[in-house]
Design a protein around this motif. Structure first.
Motif, PDB file in Angstrom:
ATOM      1  N   ASP A  36       0.844  -1.195   0.000  1.00  8.23           N
ATOM      2  CA  ASP A  36       0.000   0.000   0.000  1.00  8.23           C
ATOM      3  C   ASP A  36       0.885   1.253   0.000  1.00  8.23           C
ATOM      4  O   ASP A  36       1.630   1.483   0.960  1.00  8.23           O
ATOM      5  CB  ASP A  36      -0.911  -0.054   1.237  1.00  8.23           C
ATOM      6  CG  ASP A  36      -1.748   1.189   1.442  1.00  8.23           C
ATOM      7  OD1 ASP A  36      -1.704   2.096   0.596  1.00  8.23           O
ATOM      8  OD2 ASP A  36      -2.458   1.250   2.473  1.00  8.23           O
TER       9      ASP A  36
ATOM     10  N   GLU B  81      -0.204   9.738   4.549  1.00 12.88           N
ATOM     11  CA  GLU B  81      -1.456   9.474   3.837  1.00 12.88           C
ATOM     12  C   GLU B  81      -2.423   8.779   4.781  1.00 12.88           C
ATOM     13  O   GLU B  81      -3.638   8.902   4.664  1.00 12.88           O
ATOM     14  CB  GLU B  81      -1.168   8.600   2.605  1.00 12.88           C
ATOM     15  CG  GLU B  81      -2.348   8.469   1.648  1.00 12.88           C
ATOM     16  CD  GLU B  81      -3.186   7.232   1.881  1.00 12.88           C
ATOM     17  OE1 GLU B  81      -4.197   7.065   1.183  1.00 12.88           O
ATOM     18  OE2 GLU B  81      -2.859   6.416   2.762  1.00 12.88           O
ATOM     19  N   GLU B  82      -1.869   8.028   5.721  1.00 10.60           N
ATOM     20  CA  GLU B  82      -2.725   7.292   6.664  1.00 10.60           C
ATOM     21  C   GLU B  82      -3.098   8.192   7.845  1.00 10.60           C
ATOM     22  O   GLU B  82      -2.294   9.002   8.292  1.00 10.60           O
ATOM     23  CB  GLU B  82      -1.986   6.049   7.163  1.00 10.60           C
ATOM     24  CG  GLU B  82      -1.546   5.077   6.068  1.00 10.60           C
ATOM     25  CD  GLU B  82      -2.713   4.380   5.370  1.00 10.60           C
ATOM     26  OE1 GLU B  82      -3.883   4.694   5.667  1.00 10.60           O
ATOM     27  OE2 GLU B  82      -2.449   3.512   4.520  1.00 10.60           O
TER      28      GLU B  82
ATOM     29  N   ARG C  97     -17.677   6.427   3.647  1.00  5.49           N
ATOM     30  CA  ARG C  97     -17.248   6.795   2.282  1.00  5.49           C
ATOM     31  C   ARG C  97     -18.263   6.397   1.224  1.00  5.49           C
ATOM     32  O   ARG C  97     -18.967   5.417   1.373  1.00  5.49           O
ATOM     33  CB  ARG C  97     -15.962   6.078   1.911  1.00  5.49           C
ATOM     34  CG  ARG C  97     -14.920   6.134   2.954  1.00  5.49           C
ATOM     35  CD  ARG C  97     -13.690   5.509   2.455  1.00  5.49           C
ATOM     36  NE  ARG C  97     -12.746   5.311   3.532  1.00  5.49           N
ATOM     37  CZ  ARG C  97     -11.468   5.081   3.349  1.00  5.49           C
ATOM     38  NH1 ARG C  97     -11.000   5.020   2.114  1.00  5.49           N
ATOM     39  NH2 ARG C  97     -10.669   4.909   4.370  1.00  5.49           N
TER      40      ARG C  97
ATOM     41  N   ALA D 158     -11.009   3.432  -2.138  1.00  4.03           N
ATOM     42  CA  ALA D 158     -10.075   3.910  -1.114  1.00  4.03           C
ATOM     43  C   ALA D 158      -9.719   5.356  -1.455  1.00  4.03           C
ATOM     44  O   ALA D 158      -9.858   5.776  -2.597  1.00  4.03           O
ATOM     45  CB  ALA D 158      -8.818   3.052  -1.112  1.00  4.03           C
ATOM     46  N   TYR D 159      -9.241   6.106  -0.464  1.00  3.20           N
ATOM     47  CA  TYR D 159      -8.748   7.443  -0.819  1.00  3.20           C
ATOM     48  C   TYR D 159      -7.243   7.379  -1.025  1.00  3.20           C
ATOM     49  O   TYR D 159      -6.572   6.417  -0.626  1.00  3.20           O
ATOM     50  CB  TYR D 159      -9.147   8.512   0.196  1.00  3.20           C
ATOM     51  CG  TYR D 159      -8.718   8.316   1.629  1.00  3.20           C
ATOM     52  CD1 TYR D 159      -7.391   8.430   2.021  1.00  3.20           C
ATOM     53  CD2 TYR D 159      -9.664   8.071   2.620  1.00  3.20           C
ATOM     54  CE1 TYR D 159      -7.014   8.287   3.344  1.00  3.20           C
ATOM     55  CE2 TYR D 159      -9.303   7.920   3.958  1.00  3.20           C
ATOM     56  CZ  TYR D 159      -7.971   8.030   4.310  1.00  3.20           C
ATOM     57  OH  TYR D 159      -7.595   7.884   5.611  1.00  3.20           O
TER      58      TYR D 159
ATOM     59  N   HIS E 140      -4.475  -3.417   3.814  1.00  4.42           N
ATOM     60  CA  HIS E 140      -4.482  -3.030   5.235  1.00  4.42           C
ATOM     61  C   HIS E 140      -4.428  -4.270   6.116  1.00  4.42           C
ATOM     62  O   HIS E 140      -4.986  -4.294   7.206  1.00  4.42           O
ATOM     63  CB  HIS E 140      -5.704  -2.151   5.584  1.00  4.42           C
ATOM     64  CG  HIS E 140      -5.555  -0.719   5.112  1.00  4.42           C
ATOM     65  ND1 HIS E 140      -6.478   0.257   5.374  1.00  4.42           N
ATOM     66  CD2 HIS E 140      -4.559  -0.121   4.415  1.00  4.42           C
ATOM     67  CE1 HIS E 140      -6.065   1.401   4.862  1.00  4.42           C
ATOM     68  NE2 HIS E 140      -4.907   1.187   4.259  1.00  4.42           N
TER      69      HIS E 140
HETATM   70  C1  GLV Z   1      -6.280   4.847   2.656  1.00  6.21           C
HETATM   71  O1  GLV Z   1      -5.436   4.219   3.240  1.00  6.21           O
HETATM   72  C2  GLV Z   1      -7.657   4.601   2.862  1.00  6.21           C
HETATM   73  O2  GLV Z   1      -8.036   4.295   4.020  1.00  6.21           O
HETATM   74  O3  GLV Z   1      -8.406   4.634   1.878  1.00  6.21           O
END
Ligand code: GLV
Ligand code: MN
Ligand code: MN
Length: 418
Positions: free
Chosen positions: A93, A127-128, A297, A365-366, A391
């Motif tokens: 990731d 990013e996390e 999301r 995912a973002y 993850h």
């Molecule tokens: C990035 O890690 C997400 O949670 O989409």
């Protein structure tokens, strides 16, 4: 031009990067500005310097490795991703986009390509959301989606401010200087593993991303009344944990119900209560306080917001019914991104040139590209990953799939940097 990806070189680097971790292999934990993160950054910067790139860092630790083009004043072409990793996760990731981006640059250099525009590899900070509660910290600041003063107010779980932590890690300077102007990048393309099952299921080699879902995250604090687990009678209790359970279940129900308001009738909002901290956390003590962290999301922002509204109503209902105090803090509720047609076209043309099949798809995912897209034409390229797992320590993408993605990325950078 023959673009030869050195699969072994990049897989070796991915393996070495995975060793910078606070969890035993195969798990990876690399939280922003931890010793493991700082050592991993040093490793990546060393690899970039060895490839002949000029490395600079900004005040939040976003790292830029530049290959100067023949016309260095033109807006550059960007690529990159992140190397921080959530607790107990895997090794692909983000890292595939950073080391894969570096490999794409090396491949182009070795093929004798001389770019007109500079090509810049970016390693984004955090990013996390693990440490500071919101994801894409570096790319939010870089794109102006989070202003410097709001960034300065962020605190980690130990109450340490972002300023204190970044300065301790050696990143000085003003957060206000992190922002890049619109027009800095001519285009930005991010390589990433899919983190979902669709490419593998459909046996499609690569995904070209046309939109990125809208994420939201919240912190919910529930306060009740603690007491002796034996002595306080059930009708007299105000158990914060039981209130938290009802809220988490109401959130699940709201997400599952979104199919009903969608004309295509697909259930599409996803909601997760990923953190639940119970105080005081003793088996013979009624929970007096609970803190939840919630993630919601959807590619459809209105539908995502509808679920957030249902969550707000559930909090009020549970507070009243159980005699609790419930506080909701929305940390972020971002709009989705539509990828740029020119950047998407560069990727699809690169797939055709490399003889690779692809599907267009949305990212659930973002990614840092969600925020880079606010200031530059951006798109993403997805590599399939085994069973869509991410993850988790068993996250896996095959060396062949990674090399295929890098080959297409290199071809796209060549087109964009002309
Ligand atoms: C990035 O890690 C997400 O949670 O989409
Ligand atoms: Mn991630
Ligand atoms: Mn990622």
């Amino acid at each position: 031009m023959d673009l030869k990806v050195n699969q072994r070189r990049v897989m070796d680097e991915l393996e070495r990067l995975a060793e910078f971790s606070d969890a035993p292999a195969p798990a990876v934990t690399r939280v922003v500005f931890s010793e493991a993160d700082l050592a991993a950054r040093r490793f990546v910067k060393g690899e970039c310097a060895a490839a002949g790139l000029a490395v600079r860092e900004d005040a939040v630790g976003n790292t830029f490795a530049r290959w100067a083009g023949a016309e260095p004043d033109l807006p550059a072409v960007g690529t990159g991703s992140h190397i921080d990793a959530i607790p107990h996760s895997g090794r692909y990731d983000g890292t595939v986009g950073v080391l894969g981006g570096l490999e794409a640059v090396r491949v182009l250099r070795e093929a004798g390509f001389q770019p007109r525009r500079s090509i810049e590899l970016v390693m984004f900070t955090s990013e996390e959301p693990t440490r500071f509660g919101i994801g894409c910290l570096g790319s939010r600041l870089l794109s102006g989606s989070l202003d410097a003063s709001a960034g300065e107010r962020l605190k980690d779980g130990d109450g340490r401010s972002l300023n204190e932590v970044r300065q301790g890690a050696g990143f000085d300077g003003s957060l206000g200087d992190v922002r890049l102007p619109r027009g800095y990048y001519h285009a930005f393309v991010e390589l990433h593993i899919e983190q979902g099952p669709l490419l593998e299921r459909k046996q499609i080699p690569l995904g070209v991303v046309t939109a990125i879902a809208a994420p939201a995250s919240l912190r919910i604090t529930i306060e009740g009344e603690g007491g002796h687990a034996g002595a306080v009678l059930m009708p007299d209790r105000h158990d914060a944990f039981l209130g938290a359970c009802e809220i988490a279940l109401a959130l699940e129900a709201a997400a599952k119900a979104t199919g009903a308001i969608d004309t295509v009738a697909t259930i599409d909002t996803v909601a997760t209560t990923g953190v639940c901290q119970v105080f005081p956390g003793a088996v013979n003590s009624i929970p007096s306080r609970v803190q939840l962290a919630v993630d919601v999301r959807d590619i459809n922002e209105a539908r995502r917001n509808h679920v957030l509204d249902s969550l707000a109503r559930a909090c009020e209902r549970v507070a009243a019914a159980r005699g609790l105090k419930v506080e909701r803090e929305v940390l972020n509720a971002d709009a989705p991104a539509v990828c740029d047609a020119m950047a998407v076209e560069a990727l699809t043309a690169a797939c055709a040139e490399q003889g690779t099949g692809f599907d267009k798809m949305v990212s659930r995912a973002y990614h840092d590209s969600l925020f880079v897209s606010r200031i530059a034409p951006a798109a993403m390229l997805f590599i399939p990953c085994r069973a869509g797992v991410s993850h988790r320590p068993d996250e896996y993408a095959s060396p062949e799939a990674i090399a295929r993605g890098i080959g297409v990325l290199a071809a796209a950078l060549r087109r964009l940097a002309g």
